[in-house]
Scaffold this motif. Structure first.
Motif, PDB file in Angstrom:
ATOM      1  N   UNK A 157     -18.466 -25.221  57.415  1.00  0.00           N
ATOM      2  CA  UNK A 157     -18.941 -23.948  56.742  1.00  0.00           C
ATOM      3  C   UNK A 157     -19.728 -23.849  55.778  1.00  0.00           C
ATOM      4  N   UNK A 158     -19.983 -24.961  54.925  1.00  0.00           N
ATOM      5  CA  UNK A 158     -21.196 -25.007  54.019  1.00  0.00           C
ATOM      6  C   UNK A 158     -22.323 -25.290  54.750  1.00  0.00           C
ATOM      7  N   UNK A 202     -27.589 -20.028  57.280  1.00  0.00           N
ATOM      8  CA  UNK A 202     -27.651 -18.655  57.170  1.00  0.00           C
ATOM      9  C   UNK A 202     -28.397 -17.933  56.225  1.00  0.00           C
ATOM     10  N   UNK A 203     -27.720 -18.074  54.832  1.00  0.00           N
ATOM     11  CA  UNK A 203     -28.700 -17.803  53.653  1.00  0.00           C
ATOM     12  C   UNK A 203     -29.833 -18.178  53.265  1.00  0.00           C
ATOM     13  N   UNK A 204     -30.167 -19.535  53.619  1.00  0.00           N
ATOM     14  CA  UNK A 204     -31.588 -19.878  53.671  1.00  0.00           C
ATOM     15  C   UNK A 204     -32.493 -19.191  54.405  1.00  0.00           C
ATOM     16  N   UNK A 227     -26.727 -28.998  49.015  1.00  0.00           N
ATOM     17  CA  UNK A 227     -26.516 -30.419  49.092  1.00  0.00           C
ATOM     18  C   UNK A 227     -25.906 -31.128  47.901  1.00  0.00           C
ATOM     19  N   UNK A 228     -26.547 -30.858  46.910  1.00  0.00           N
ATOM     20  CA  UNK A 228     -26.494 -31.228  45.266  1.00  0.00           C
ATOM     21  C   UNK A 228     -24.872 -31.007  44.787  1.00  0.00           C
ATOM     22  N   UNK A 229     -24.749 -29.727  44.768  1.00  0.00           N
ATOM     23  CA  UNK A 229     -23.766 -29.256  44.157  1.00  0.00           C
ATOM     24  C   UNK A 229     -22.565 -28.720  44.863  1.00  0.00           C
ATOM     25  N   UNK A 241     -23.800 -21.302  65.600  1.00  0.00           N
ATOM     26  CA  UNK A 241     -23.475 -21.788  67.045  1.00  0.00           C
ATOM     27  C   UNK A 241     -22.977 -23.398  66.732  1.00  0.00           C
ATOM     28  N   UNK A 242     -24.020 -24.299  66.074  1.00  0.00           N
ATOM     29  CA  UNK A 242     -23.806 -25.668  65.980  1.00  0.00           C
ATOM     30  C   UNK A 242     -22.606 -25.859  64.975  1.00  0.00           C
ATOM     31  N   UNK A 243     -22.520 -25.244  63.973  1.00  0.00           N
ATOM     32  CA  UNK A 243     -21.580 -25.500  62.968  1.00  0.00           C
ATOM     33  C   UNK A 243     -20.166 -24.860  63.411  1.00  0.00           C
ATOM     34  N   UNK A 244     -19.851 -23.941  64.272  1.00  0.00           N
ATOM     35  CA  UNK A 244     -18.971 -23.472  65.141  1.00  0.00           C
ATOM     36  C   UNK A 244     -18.311 -24.642  65.811  1.00  0.00           C
ATOM     37  N   UNK A 245     -19.259 -25.195  66.331  1.00  0.00           N
ATOM     38  CA  UNK A 245     -18.735 -26.427  67.414  1.00  0.00           C
ATOM     39  C   UNK A 245     -18.408 -27.578  66.740  1.00  0.00           C
ATOM     40  N   UNK A 246     -19.160 -27.778  65.659  1.00  0.00           N
ATOM     41  CA  UNK A 246     -18.866 -28.963  64.640  1.00  0.00           C
ATOM     42  C   UNK A 246     -17.420 -28.728  63.916  1.00  0.00           C
ATOM     43  N   UNK A 247     -17.063 -27.462  63.577  1.00  0.00           N
ATOM     44  CA  UNK A 247     -15.917 -27.285  63.004  1.00  0.00           C
ATOM     45  C   UNK A 247     -14.637 -27.326  64.106  1.00  0.00           C
TER      46      UNK A 247
END
Length: 140
Positions: free
Chosen positions: A117-118, A124-126, A27-29, A100-106
């Motif tokens: 994507x971010x 995912x990496x978290x 978020x910050x960077x 899934x949710x970010x695919x829908x958002x995109x």
């Protein structure tokens, strides 16, 4: 098979710390400016709909990390102990949490695809990092 519940909770809490640090870093960077641009363009609310969202987000990541630690402990019997199993668990949990949710958002978000994507990468990496920490700390 008996599980070491204390180590599950320890791994989940430590994974939550790592996941929250990762979330803060992203978020910050990386995404803060995109959120601000989206707010200024009217694509996001200026104030969160839910009170104290930041605190709720932190708690949510801890809950997800504890769940991932449980999944890792349960999967050790079939996947074997170690970072390989933790990586597999984290990869799957991160996919479920982030894709899934970010695919829908995109698909439906009127802004660019960079922000969804971010957010997906953050989740995912978290999850992968949280699983690796939980796997590192878990002992039978």
């Amino acid at each position: 098979m008996a599980f070491n519940r204390g180590r599950i909770w320890l791994g989940g809490l430590a994974g939550g710390v790592v996941w929250n640090a990762w979330s803060f870093f992203i978020y910050r960077f990386i995404t803060a400016n995109r959120y601000a641009a989206g707010q200024n363009a009217g694509l996001f609310l200026k104030t969160p709909r839910y009170p104290f969202f930041t605190g709720q987000w932190i708690v949510l990541l801890f809950i997800l990390s504890i769940a991932i630690a449980h999944l890792y402990a349960w999967s050790r019997q079939s996947l074997g102990p170690g970072p390989g199993a933790a990586l597999k668990v984290g990869f799957l949990a991160g996919f479920f949490a982030g894709f899934p949710s970010n695919f829908a958002e995109a698909t439906w978000f009127p802004g660019g695809r960079g922000l969804p994507f971010g957010q997906m990468v953050e989740m995912w990496l978290g999850a992968i990092l949280a699983a690796l920490v939980a796997g590192w700390l878990y002992k039978e």
